[in-house]
Motif scaffolding. Structure first.
Motif, PDB file in Angstrom:
ATOM      1  N   ASP A 506      52.337  15.009  33.293  1.00  0.00           N
ATOM      2  CA  ASP A 506      51.419  14.982  34.435  1.00  0.00           C
ATOM      3  C   ASP A 506      51.800  16.024  35.480  1.00  0.00           C
ATOM      4  N   LYS A 507      53.107  16.137  35.752  1.00  0.00           N
ATOM      5  CA  LYS A 507      53.543  17.121  36.740  1.00  0.00           C
ATOM      6  C   LYS A 507      53.246  18.540  36.276  1.00  0.00           C
ATOM      7  N   ALA A 508      53.532  18.810  34.975  1.00  0.00           N
ATOM      8  CA  ALA A 508      53.262  20.150  34.458  1.00  0.00           C
ATOM      9  C   ALA A 508      51.775  20.461  34.495  1.00  0.00           C
ATOM     10  N   SER A 509      50.961  19.474  34.123  1.00  0.00           N
ATOM     11  CA  SER A 509      49.514  19.682  34.165  1.00  0.00           C
ATOM     12  C   SER A 509      49.044  19.951  35.593  1.00  0.00           C
ATOM     13  N   THR A 510      49.611  19.210  36.530  1.00  0.00           N
ATOM     14  CA  THR A 510      49.237  19.427  37.934  1.00  0.00           C
ATOM     15  C   THR A 510      49.627  20.820  38.400  1.00  0.00           C
ATOM     16  N   ILE A 511      50.833  21.266  38.009  1.00  0.00           N
ATOM     17  CA  ILE A 511      51.306  22.593  38.429  1.00  0.00           C
ATOM     18  C   ILE A 511      50.428  23.685  37.840  1.00  0.00           C
ATOM     19  N   PHE A 512      50.138  23.583  36.528  1.00  0.00           N
ATOM     20  CA  PHE A 512      49.314  24.608  35.891  1.00  0.00           C
ATOM     21  C   PHE A 512      47.900  24.619  36.449  1.00  0.00           C
ATOM     22  N   ASN A 513      47.373  23.451  36.691  1.00  0.00           N
ATOM     23  CA  ASN A 513      46.031  23.403  37.282  1.00  0.00           C
ATOM     24  C   ASN A 513      46.015  24.034  38.666  1.00  0.00           C
ATOM     25  N   LYS A 514      47.042  23.773  39.445  1.00  0.00           N
ATOM     26  CA  LYS A 514      47.116  24.366  40.774  1.00  0.00           C
ATOM     27  C   LYS A 514      47.285  25.880  40.685  1.00  0.00           C
ATOM     28  N   LEU A 515      48.139  26.320  39.725  1.00  0.00           N
ATOM     29  CA  LEU A 515      48.340  27.757  39.563  1.00  0.00           C
ATOM     30  C   LEU A 515      47.044  28.445  39.133  1.00  0.00           C
ATOM     31  N   TYR A 516      46.336  27.830  38.194  1.00  0.00           N
ATOM     32  CA  TYR A 516      45.070  28.407  37.750  1.00  0.00           C
ATOM     33  C   TYR A 516      44.061  28.445  38.896  1.00  0.00           C
ATOM     34  N   ALA A 517      44.036  27.366  39.695  1.00  0.00           N
ATOM     35  CA  ALA A 517      43.110  27.339  40.832  1.00  0.00           C
ATOM     36  C   ALA A 517      43.463  28.421  41.851  1.00  0.00           C
ATOM     37  N   ASP A 518      44.785  28.621  42.085  1.00  0.00           N
ATOM     38  CA  ASP A 518      45.196  29.668  43.021  1.00  0.00           C
ATOM     39  C   ASP A 518      44.817  31.053  42.501  1.00  0.00           C
ATOM     40  N   MET A 519      45.005  31.278  41.189  1.00  0.00           N
ATOM     41  CA  MET A 519      44.632  32.571  40.610  1.00  0.00           C
ATOM     42  C   MET A 519      43.135  32.809  40.711  1.00  0.00           C
ATOM     43  N   GLU A 520      42.369  31.785  40.444  1.00  0.00           N
ATOM     44  CA  GLU A 520      40.922  31.934  40.550  1.00  0.00           C
ATOM     45  C   GLU A 520      40.512  32.208  41.996  1.00  0.00           C
ATOM     46  N   ALA A 521      41.174  31.532  42.923  1.00  0.00           N
ATOM     47  CA  ALA A 521      40.864  31.774  44.335  1.00  0.00           C
ATOM     48  C   ALA A 521      41.237  33.199  44.741  1.00  0.00           C
ATOM     49  N   LEU A 522      42.386  33.688  44.212  1.00  0.00           N
ATOM     50  CA  LEU A 522      42.797  35.053  44.521  1.00  0.00           C
ATOM     51  C   LEU A 522      41.817  36.069  43.941  1.00  0.00           C
ATOM     52  N   ARG A 523      41.415  35.853  42.693  1.00  0.00           N
ATOM     53  CA  ARG A 523      40.434  36.754  42.077  1.00  0.00           C
ATOM     54  C   ARG A 523      39.109  36.728  42.835  1.00  0.00           C
ATOM     55  N   GLU A 524      38.712  35.562  43.258  1.00  0.00           N
ATOM     56  CA  GLU A 524      37.458  35.461  44.000  1.00  0.00           C
ATOM     57  C   GLU A 524      37.568  36.189  45.343  1.00  0.00           C
ATOM     58  N   ALA A 525      38.744  36.041  45.980  1.00  0.00           N
ATOM     59  CA  ALA A 525      38.934  36.734  47.255  1.00  0.00           C
ATOM     60  C   ALA A 525      38.919  38.244  47.066  1.00  0.00           C
ATOM     61  N   GLN A 526      39.593  38.734  45.986  1.00  0.00           N
ATOM     62  CA  GLN A 526      39.570  40.174  45.712  1.00  0.00           C
ATOM     63  C   GLN A 526      38.157  40.664  45.413  1.00  0.00           C
ATOM     64  N   ARG A 527      37.426  39.881  44.659  1.00  0.00           N
ATOM     65  CA  ARG A 527      36.053  40.273  44.338  1.00  0.00           C
ATOM     66  C   ARG A 527      35.207  40.355  45.606  1.00  0.00           C
ATOM     67  N   LYS A 528      35.399  39.370  46.489  1.00  0.00           N
ATOM     68  CA  LYS A 528      34.633  39.405  47.733  1.00  0.00           C
ATOM     69  C   LYS A 528      35.016  40.597  48.590  1.00  0.00           C
ATOM     70  N   ARG A 529      36.306  40.914  48.644  1.00  0.00           N
ATOM     71  CA  ARG A 529      36.727  42.069  49.428  1.00  0.00           C
ATOM     72  C   ARG A 529      36.158  43.355  48.846  1.00  0.00           C
ATOM     73  N   ALA A 530      36.154  43.438  47.492  1.00  0.00           N
ATOM     74  CA  ALA A 530      35.583  44.626  46.859  1.00  0.00           C
ATOM     75  C   ALA A 530      34.099  44.755  47.185  1.00  0.00           C
ATOM     76  N   GLU A 531      33.392  43.637  47.126  1.00  0.00           N
ATOM     77  CA  GLU A 531      31.969  43.678  47.448  1.00  0.00           C
ATOM     78  C   GLU A 531      31.755  44.075  48.900  1.00  0.00           C
ATOM     79  N   GLU A 532      32.586  43.498  49.799  1.00  0.00           N
ATOM     80  CA  GLU A 532      32.441  43.864  51.203  1.00  0.00           C
ATOM     81  C   GLU A 532      32.744  45.340  51.436  1.00  0.00           C
ATOM     82  N   THR A 533      33.769  45.854  50.730  1.00  0.00           N
ATOM     83  CA  THR A 533      34.098  47.281  50.864  1.00  0.00           C
ATOM     84  C   THR A 533      32.959  48.154  50.363  1.00  0.00           C
TER      85      THR A 533
END
Length: 734
Positions: A506-533
């Motif tokens: 359960d802990k490992a699943s929680t960590i990986f899910n959080k890591l994946y969510a953080d990566m997706e959030a980072l990619r989304e933020a980069q995409r938004k910055r690229a679009e804004e640029t």
């Protein structure tokens, strides 16, 4: 009210009863005075048997230590009834049922009830514990019904209960001479299962009459274990009239040697063989529950042996003083403090084989839902089976000891020995134990009141006679492995491991899910910055794609370094060329210019013949550069043409500009390097400078020697070419 009546009966001490009418009493716990007797049933009005018989410890025996911790608890104890005019001193037995009730539930609350709970015990006093198994169930029902009334002033149910017991005693239902030891409410199966081979150790210990102390937090289990143990000695429960005090010895006084035997009658056989072995006689005491107030009797000089039980842990701190052997029922351990007793209680191979057989039978037929009955509903492993096995063991024991004495008396007469018996059969019961037992009081009583040839009735042989075999070793190993409870431990370990793995998953699943969510959030933020640029760039009219300034700077610096290196090498070559050959005019040529063979006039107007003589043409850096090959050919042809014609005309504008520029660049070097030297010496620096120019040209081409700051050296081929070019230069000069 019924009054106590007493009468004696029995033959040869067996079944000697006083005919005591059972009494019922109520013991209350007063918050100031402690436990005290509240009222009696079965005696004359105003009579107090506790004061009459000096039963001052009765309230403490009825209310055991720790009884308040359970809803219902039972206590078993012994009382000494002093001698009267028509009966000797004897032992009485009591059983009490203790319960408690919340004081707020009382219908009528007395003024002396100041605590939140009311604790009382209903006690039955009888002359034999033989029927306590049946009596316990009835006492529990009566006590529960009396407490359910919530009015302790109404004692009608207790009065009727005592009258019913007195009527049964009068009808003789409690005087039947039958063997009902197994109905005492004790389970031999539980005893054997809990203590295994140590059950035989406890039985043999009882026969040695040491000071045995039982300890347990549950009073009923504590008392039942002691009754269960002594019930293994056939007929002993019916002959406990001397167990309440160390001064009683009525059993031996009335005992006589039997003169007849009916082999079809079990009681007759047991009596003829000297059973029961009376372990409670002169100097002995039996107290299933013994309060701390009775410790002075245990420490008395006249008390040589006893079997007592206590629920107070204070006795554990003084076990060396009050016990030779301590049986802790809470931990199921046996601690033998006496060294000689420990040596005597070591089981022989035959003893261990025999008790292992019984233990295996109990374990094979064990039923957790009903411990008192085998799961096969058969005879093997039942209470009767265990009791008869111990009876057979004791009969074989006393027969073997009698034969042991017979061997000692007839050591010189081989004809007196039994031909089918080899050696001394008592050795299978442990010689140390036999020697110890011969020093006890119960052995003395038994040996003096039995026939010397009991081995003619019962074969003097151990039930499992023989030495140690491979089967014994395998059985003991199997039992030791079973005692480790590996299955239970592994089950617990598996459960813990599975629980930890689930938590880790359960802990490992929680960590990986959080890591994946953080990566997706980072990619989304980069995409938004690229679009804004991009949007901002489109609005400002700039390029949609940003320029990588880092790579651009690296490219510019690389190109600049290469261009600078090339220009530097060209300038160095041109300056050296200027010093060596430019501006030198010959006698037939009036113009200097770019000619390789032309001599340059000095500022003083003299011609340096030594320079012309030793001049060696230098290779142009344009030769190593493919981009300037055409230009070099043009310049070389032009210079050679002018040199051959010998014109003294003014050079072309380009030539004049180059010459004047290079002359200005090289004037400083000439002023520095000019010195009065020989022609040979002046030629050598020119050659060295040519080598230096060649090294710089190599540096301009990007060679490794130039990169490391090293000096380029001429190869053999270059030296050979320079030697071949020297005559050509001389010819062109002339």
């Amino acid at each position: 009210m019924a009054t106590p009546r007493s009468s004696t009966g029995g033959e040869n001490g067996e079944g000697s009863k006083t005919g005591f009418t059972p009494l019922v009493t109520v013991v209350d716990f007063h918050h100031h005075r402690g436990p005290e007797v509240e009222r009696w049933f079965g005696v004359e009005e105003g009579e107090d048997p506790a004061a009459k018989y000096d039963w001052t410890l009765l309230p403490f025996m009825a209310l055991s230590d720790g009884a308040h911790a359970s809803t219902e608890d039972f206590s078993y104890f012994t009382l000494l009834r002093p001698a009267t005019d028509d009966s000797p001193a004897t032992s009485l037995f009591g059983i009490s049922c203790t319960r408690q009730l919340d004081a707020s539930q009382l219908l009528v609350r007395p003024s002396d009830v100041t605590r939140s709970t009311v604790q009382k015990a209903v006690v039955v006093i009888a002359d034999s514990p033989q029927f306590f198994g049946m009596l316990r169930e009835r006492l529990s029902v009566v006590t529960s019904a009396w407490f359910a009334q919530r009015e302790f002033g109404d004692t009608e149910i207790l009065r009727r209960f005592q009258e019913s017991l007195a009527e049964e005693k009068a009808r003789g239902q409690m005087n039947e001479e039958v063997d009902r030891d197994q109905y005492l409410g004790m389970s031999l199966r539980e005893l054997v299962r809990e203590f295994r081979w140590q059950t035989l150790v406890l039985l043999k210990c009882c026969l040695l009459q040491p000071k045995m102390l039982f300890f347990g937090s549950r009073c009923e289990r504590l008392c039942m274990m002691q009754f269960s143990l002594i019930s293994l000695i056939p007929g002993l429960l019916r002959n406990l009239q001397d167990c309440a005090g160390p001064d009683l010895n009525n059993y031996e006084k009335k005992l006589s040697r039997p003169t007849s035997l009916r082999t079809s009658d079990r009681n007759s056989l047991l009596s003829y063989m000297g059973l029961p072995l009376q372990i409670f006689g002169k100097g002995s005491l039996f107290g299933p529950y013994t309060p701390l107030q009775q410790l002075d009797i245990l420490a008395d000089f006249g008390t040589k042996s006893y079997i007592v039980g206590s629920t107070n842990s204070l006795l554990l701190q003084q076990k060396d003083r009050y016990s030779d052997i301590l049986i802790n029922l809470d931990e199921n351990t046996i601690n033998i403090t006496s060294t000689s007793l420990r040596t005597a209680l070591a089981l022989s191979h035959s003893d261990r084989r025999w008790i292992d057989f019984i233990t295996q039978e109990v374990n094979d037929t064990w039923d957790d839902s009903n411990p008192g009955r085998p799961k096969t509903m058969g005879y093997r492993g039942s209470e009767e089976f265990i009791r008869l096995q111990f009876e057979e063991y004791l009969l074989s024991l006393i027969s073997s000891v009698k034969y042991h004495n017979h061997l000692i008396k007839n050591a010189q007469n081989p004809k007196a020995l039994l031909p089918h018996i080899e050696g001394d059969p008592s050795a299978d019961f442990s010689n140390e134990w036999v020697e110890y037992w011969m020093k006890t009081e119960n052995y003395r009583i038994w040996n003096s009141h039995t026939d010397g040839h009991l081995f003619d009735i019962v074969e003097p042989k151990h039930p499992c006679a023989g030495g140690l075999t491979i089967d014994d070793v395998q059985r003991r190993i199997a039992q030791q492995v079973q005692e480790l409870h590996l299955d239970e431990r592994f089950a617990v370990g598996k459960e813990v491991l599975g629980r930890n793995l689930a938590a880790g998953r359960d802990k490992a699943s929680t960590i990986f899910n959080k890591l994946y969510a953080d990566m997706e959030a980072l990619r989304e933020a980069q995409r938004k910055r690229a679009e804004e640029t991009q949007h901002s760039a489109e609005k400002n009219g700039s390029a949609a794609y940003p320029v990588d300034l880092g790579k651009a700077q690296q490219t510019v610096s690389s190109v600049g370094s290469r261009a600078g290196a090339y220009i530097g090498s060209w300038t160095a070559w041109a300056g050296q060329k200027r010093k060596e050959g430019w501006g030198r005019s010959s006698s037939s040529s009036g113009g200097g210019g770019w000619g390789f063979g032309g001599a340059r006039k000095s500022r003083s107007g003299n011609t340096d013949s030594s320079t012309e003589k030793n001049y060696t043409p230098l290779s142009s850096p344009a030769l190593s550069s493919p981009g300037f090959s055409g230009m070099e050919k043009i310049q070389m042809s032009d210079v050679q043409h002018r040199a051959s014609e010998g014109h003294e005309r003014r050079p072309l504008t380009q030539d004049s500009f180059d010459e004047s520029l290079l002359d200005a660049a090289g004037s400083v070097d000439e002023s520095v390097t000019s010195s009065p030297a020989s022609p040979r010496k002046n030629a050598e620096p020119g050659r060295d400078r040519a080598k230096s120019i060649g090294a710089r040209l190599d540096y301009g081409d990007g060679h490794s020697n130039a990169a490391t700051g090293g000096v380029a050296t001429e190869t053999k081929e270059e030296k050979a070419e320079s030697k071949t070019d020297e005559p050509k230069a001389a010819e062109s000069t002339t």
